[in-house]
Structure formats: C-alpha cells, structure tokens
Design a protein around this motif. Structure first.
Motif, mmCIF file in Angstrom:
data_model
loop_
_atom_site.group_PDB
_atom_site.id
_atom_site.type_symbol
_atom_site.label_atom_id
_atom_site.label_comp_id
_atom_site.label_asym_id
_atom_site.label_seq_id
_atom_site.Cartn_x
_atom_site.Cartn_y
_atom_site.Cartn_z
ATOM 1 N N GLN A 320 0.948 -1.168 0.031
ATOM 2 C CA GLN A 320 0.064 0.062 0.011
ATOM 3 C C GLN A 320 0.651 1.246 0.124
ATOM 4 O O GLN A 320 0.545 2.210 -0.843
ATOM 5 N N ILE A 321 1.947 1.209 0.867
ATOM 6 C CA ILE A 321 2.900 2.310 0.823
ATOM 7 C C ILE A 321 3.286 2.742 -0.392
ATOM 8 O O ILE A 321 3.678 3.640 -0.980
ATOM 9 N N TYR A 322 4.027 1.607 -1.059
ATOM 10 C CA TYR A 322 4.592 1.704 -2.395
ATOM 11 C C TYR A 322 3.706 2.185 -3.409
ATOM 12 O O TYR A 322 3.945 3.176 -4.114
ATOM 13 N N ASN A 323 2.507 1.606 -3.511
ATOM 14 C CA ASN A 323 1.512 1.939 -4.616
ATOM 15 C C ASN A 323 1.163 3.397 -4.313
ATOM 16 O O ASN A 323 0.558 4.113 -5.420
ATOM 17 N N ALA A 324 1.070 3.786 -3.153
ATOM 18 C CA ALA A 324 0.388 5.190 -2.798
ATOM 19 C C ALA A 324 1.451 5.989 -3.407
ATOM 20 O O ALA A 324 1.373 7.269 -3.387
ATOM 21 N N GLY A 325 2.849 5.907 -3.638
ATOM 22 C CA GLY A 325 3.861 6.738 -4.004
ATOM 23 C C GLY A 325 4.820 7.219 -2.848
ATOM 24 O O GLY A 325 5.504 8.111 -3.275
ATOM 25 N N PHE A 326 4.737 6.612 -1.680
ATOM 26 C CA PHE A 326 5.609 7.000 -0.770
ATOM 27 C C PHE A 326 6.989 6.866 -0.905
ATOM 28 O O PHE A 326 7.403 6.011 -1.737
ATOM 29 N N ASP A 327 8.058 7.552 -0.198
ATOM 30 C CA ASP A 327 9.281 7.400 -0.518
ATOM 31 C C ASP A 327 9.945 6.451 0.343
ATOM 32 O O ASP A 327 11.179 6.054 0.231
ATOM 33 N N GLY A 328 9.255 5.846 1.539
ATOM 34 C CA GLY A 328 9.840 5.031 2.480
ATOM 35 C C GLY A 328 8.849 4.594 3.396
ATOM 36 O O GLY A 328 7.512 5.097 3.407
ATOM 37 N N LEU A 329 9.242 3.850 4.277
ATOM 38 C CA LEU A 329 8.347 3.587 5.435
ATOM 39 C C LEU A 329 8.905 3.541 6.875
ATOM 40 O O LEU A 329 10.300 3.177 6.709
ATOM 41 N N TYR A 330 8.402 3.531 7.725
ATOM 42 C CA TYR A 330 8.946 3.387 9.240
ATOM 43 C C TYR A 330 8.119 2.460 9.966
ATOM 44 O O TYR A 330 6.824 2.110 9.721
ATOM 45 N N THR A 331 8.463 1.983 11.264
ATOM 46 C CA THR A 331 7.667 0.814 12.088
ATOM 47 C C THR A 331 7.383 1.550 13.152
ATOM 48 O O THR A 331 6.169 0.985 13.810
ATOM 49 N N TYR A 332 7.772 2.411 13.640
ATOM 50 C CA TYR A 332 7.440 3.130 15.084
ATOM 51 C C TYR A 332 7.290 2.670 16.454
ATOM 52 O O TYR A 332 7.875 2.800 17.209
ATOM 53 N N PHE A 333 6.471 1.540 16.222
ATOM 54 C CA PHE A 333 6.268 0.808 17.493
ATOM 55 C C PHE A 333 7.334 0.119 18.311
ATOM 56 O O PHE A 333 8.353 -0.464 17.407
ATOM 57 N N ALA A 334 7.541 0.212 19.586
ATOM 58 C CA ALA A 334 8.657 -0.262 20.383
ATOM 59 C C ALA A 334 8.569 -1.573 21.076
ATOM 60 O O ALA A 334 9.514 -2.069 21.537
ATOM 61 N N SER A 335 7.298 -1.776 21.072
ATOM 62 C CA SER A 335 6.966 -3.251 21.687
ATOM 63 C C SER A 335 7.297 -3.978 20.640
ATOM 64 O O SER A 335 6.354 -4.337 19.762
ATOM 65 N N ASN A 336 8.368 -4.980 20.721
ATOM 66 C CA ASN A 336 8.512 -5.755 19.239
ATOM 67 C C ASN A 336 7.833 -7.083 19.234
ATOM 68 O O ASN A 336 8.080 -7.824 18.443
ATOM 69 N N SER A 337 6.668 -7.079 19.811
ATOM 70 C CA SER A 337 5.879 -8.382 19.722
ATOM 71 C C SER A 337 4.213 -7.842 19.409
ATOM 72 O O SER A 337 3.313 -8.651 19.177
#
Length: 448
Positions: A320-337
């Motif tokens: 979705q991020i790629y098809n929308a034309g974004f330049d990149g992505l991030y994950t944000y959340f720090a709880s790793n599960s």
C-alpha cells in the motif's frame, strides 16, 4: 549391536549433554553480540572491514553513522544536507556532567538517527492547567475487562499518566529552559534529528494544545545545538489529499528557510522529510493525488516536494505504501511483539522490499515499553528494559537490516486511544540511554 544404558544413567547423560550445549550456546551468543572496544564497524564484519553496500547513491549511506555507542560509526558519507562537521570514526567521550555545548570538542551529530519528540505537555505554571500529565485511563474495548481496572484521570504533579517520572518533573513543553535541556541531552547523545509530532495550526490531540505554536521555539533551540527538526504529521481532522497538501505547503512556506529545518539528499534534490503517522487511514488513491506526477495537485517536482515516509504496521501496508507513492516506510512501535512492523525478525525482509523499490527503510527501536498508567489492561505489550539488553539487542537487529535511518521511539509521547506509544520514557532519559557502555557505563541514570 545395540548399546544399552540403564535408565538412571541415561537421564544423567542427557542432562549433562543439555547443560554442555546450553553453556556453549551462551558463549557463542556472547561472542556474536559482544560490544567491543569501539573498533567494530558492523555486526559480523569486525575483521573483514567491509561496509554494507547501498543499492544506489540516493537510497542512503552505506551504513549508519551511529550515535555514541560502543560500536563506532560506519565510515561513510551522509545524505544530510549541509552537514559540514567532520566525520569521526572513534568514540569521543563526553563528560556526563557537561553543562555547556562545545561543538569543537563534541563528536558530530548523527543525522541518520532520528528521535520522536512530543511537545504537548503542560502545567499550571506555564499553561494555566495540566496537559497530558493528567491523562485519563483508557478503557478496554471489552466492557467486562474494563470493570477490573481504574478509571478517571491522573492528578499531577505526584500522580502522572506515565510509568516513569521525568527527571525535569511534570514540566511544560513551552518552558524555554526545558526545551533547551532536552536539546542539550539529545545533542550529547549525538542524535541529529528530532521528529516533532505536529497538527495543523489550531488543531491538537484530545489531551494537549496545538503544537504548531511551539515550532519556532523548537527550531531555534535545535539550531543552537546543531540539531535538525522534521515533522511527524498526525492523523488530524479531515486528513485528505487536499488538506495534506495545504499542511505541507504551510510547513515549507513558514519553516523551510530555518537553519534547523531538516533536509535530506534524494534523487539529486535537497528535500524535507515528513513522517506520516497512521498513513494507512488515508486511502491509496488520496495519497496518489499528492505523490503521482500524473495528478494535477501533485507535489512532485514542485517546491513542495519532499521525502514522505508511511507507517508500516501490518504486512499488507508495504505494498500500500509503495503503490501510494511514498518514498519509504517506518515501523514506529517499540514493543517488539505488538504488530508485524515492530518485530525485528521482519526487518531484513522489509528492508529488502524497500531497497528493491528504491525506498527508504526506517526501523524504530526503544529501550523498553510500558503504558499501564494509561492502558492498565495492556500488560501483554510491556517490554522490560532488562538493564539495557532489550534496547541493545533491537538496535543491533536494526543495524543488521541495513536501514537508511534508525528512529528511536522513546521520547515524550502521546497516549491517544488505540495508539500504543512509548509513554514512559522522557526525552532527557532517552538521550542518556543512548550514551551507554563506553561513555556512561557506571552512571546511575542509565536504564532507570
């Protein structure tokens, strides 16, 4: 011929075998993850001195220039614009008690490490009332579960909506002395960029006040310490392609000429970078109106072009991020599960996905997670700091994924409903968390 072991001897043999294997595994683990004397350039590449290779000159440096950790920064260029400070590959120790910023003796800021920053805290002294420190307890969506937990609001200054008490007290985000102290600690940690949570003028989250009013103060304070500022755009009311374009235009027109306004080199241009929180809440067709060069209202190849980073929570968000034309992505959340994007086991494949499409990959790490003073039912996502091990381990896994930038989700944080943010870690504590091992290994303020 069949060997026969008496049952008791067999049990003893198996137990001894398991103990030996476990001991050898522990030794191997410690060797693999050892934080050495500051000469290791990359996990697993200590002796061959090879650098990870970026797919092209615009996708990011050939490895991150790290903050003051016991692993030294990788000797590469930076895509940060106008970074005229010398590149240093050795650890430079900074006196923990230093109270004055000295650019001539401090190591350079790392503009490939970003920290999320929230300026929505208030107290009666500066704001006539409490903001965010008096956060309400958020109910569970199941009413039967909610009945077992507290309700109402916290009552500052002794009772606040956070599991850790900030070193500066229940401060106001508009207090110039607090802002200056935050920037000092961030810079002492060698973090180069703050990503400030932002709503359009006069808008704010349900617990705070409009953050746009503080941007001039933050920019001036950041400039004093050679820190850059970018914008973390929140899901404000009626967020559409039209309102987003207006927001981008407003930010660039009003703040784009400031010395501390962050720009990054990409595809031959010096562009501002924007994080788009909860980007999946806006339909792909809306984003395309902004990011497709074929659309009449596009920002591409205009004075309002930028590097736009979408939030990848679940696996289906990547296309979705790629098809929308974004330049990149991030994950944000720090709880790793918590979600797909927050699991370090997925970062290598996510990074590969981005590099194959010339997108930036920005994993997010934090020293731990706990938000039970706001979501008292959310123990399942609590992550103990484990005396720093949780943070170090996830930072290493982020490095292994060959990211373009690493973001740190552990600053002064928001607590809106259904949004799992790192509420408990104040920014001044975060900065000290990064000054670990070589610099402040014996400091009582580490891993509070």
């Amino acid at each position: 011929m069949v060997l026969y072991f008496p049952r008791r001897k067999l049990r003893i043999f198996l137990l001894a075998f398991i103990l030996v294997v476990g001991f050898l595994g522990l030794i191997y683990s410690n060797i693999l993850w050892k934080w050495d004397d500051g000469t290791e350039n990359f996990i697993g590449n200590k002796h061959n001195n090879k650098e990870p290779v970026a797919p092209n000159e615009d996708a990011g440096p050939k490895g991150l220039h790290l903050p003051v950790l016991a692993i030294s920064p990788l000797p590469t260029k930076s895509n940060h614009v106008n970074n005229d400070q010398p590149d240093k590959n050795s650890i430079v120790q900074i006196d923990e008690k230093a109270s004055v910023y000295d650019p001539s003796s401090w190591p350079p800021a790392n503009y490939d490490v970003h920290v999320f920053y929230y300026s929505w805290y208030g107290n009666p002294e500066h704001d006539q009332q409490w903001h965010h420190w008096n956060h309400r307890y958020l109910p569970h969506w199941d009413e039967k579960i909610s009945r077992n937990y507290p309700t109402g609001r916290h009552t500052p200054p002794d009772d606040i909506g956070a599991n850790f008490y900030p070193e500066l007290g229940a401060y106001s985000s508009k207090d110039p002395q607090v802002i200056d102290r935050h920037m000092f600690e961030i810079r002492k940690a060698r973090i180069g960029v703050i990503a400030v949570s932002w709503y359009p003028n006069k808008q704010a989250d349900s617990e705070g006040t409009p953050p746009d009013r503080l941007i001039p103060l933050l920019l001036d304070a950041a400039a004093k310490y050679d820190i850059k500022l970018c914008f973390h755009i929140e899901p404000f009311d009626e967020r559409t392609a039209y309102s987003l374009r207006d927001a981008i235009k407003y930010i660039i027109d009003k703040y784009g000429s400031h010395k501390a306004f962050y720009r990054r080199r990409r595809k031959g241009r010096d562009l501002p970078l924007f994080y788009m929180y909860d980007s999946y809440q806006v339909q792909v067709k809306e984003w395309k109106k902004l990011f497709s060069v074929l659309e009449s209202m596009t920002v591409r190849n205009t004075e309002y072009d930028g590097i736009f980073i979408g939030l990848a929570v679940e696996s289906n968000h990547l296309p979705q991020i790629y098809n929308a034309g974004f330049d990149g992505l991030y994950t944000y959340f720090a709880s790793n599960s918590f979600v797909y994007g927050s699991r370090p086991s997925h970062w290598n494949s996510m990074s590969k996905y981005c590099k194959e499409r010339e997108m930036l990959f920005i994993p997010s790490v934090g020293p731990g997670y706990i938000d039970t003073e706001v979501r008292p039912w959310n123990n399942i996502n609590t992550k103990d700091r484990d005396n720093g091990r949780y943070y170090r381990t996830n930072f290493k896994k982020a490095l292994i994924s060959l990211p373009d930038i690493i973001s740190i989700t552990s600053s002064t944080s928001g607590t809106r409903e259904l949004r799992l943010r790192l509420l408990c870690h104040m920014i001044e504590v975060v900065a000290k968390n990064i000054l670990i091992m070589e610099v402040l290994v014996n400091s009582p303020c580490i891993w509070i």
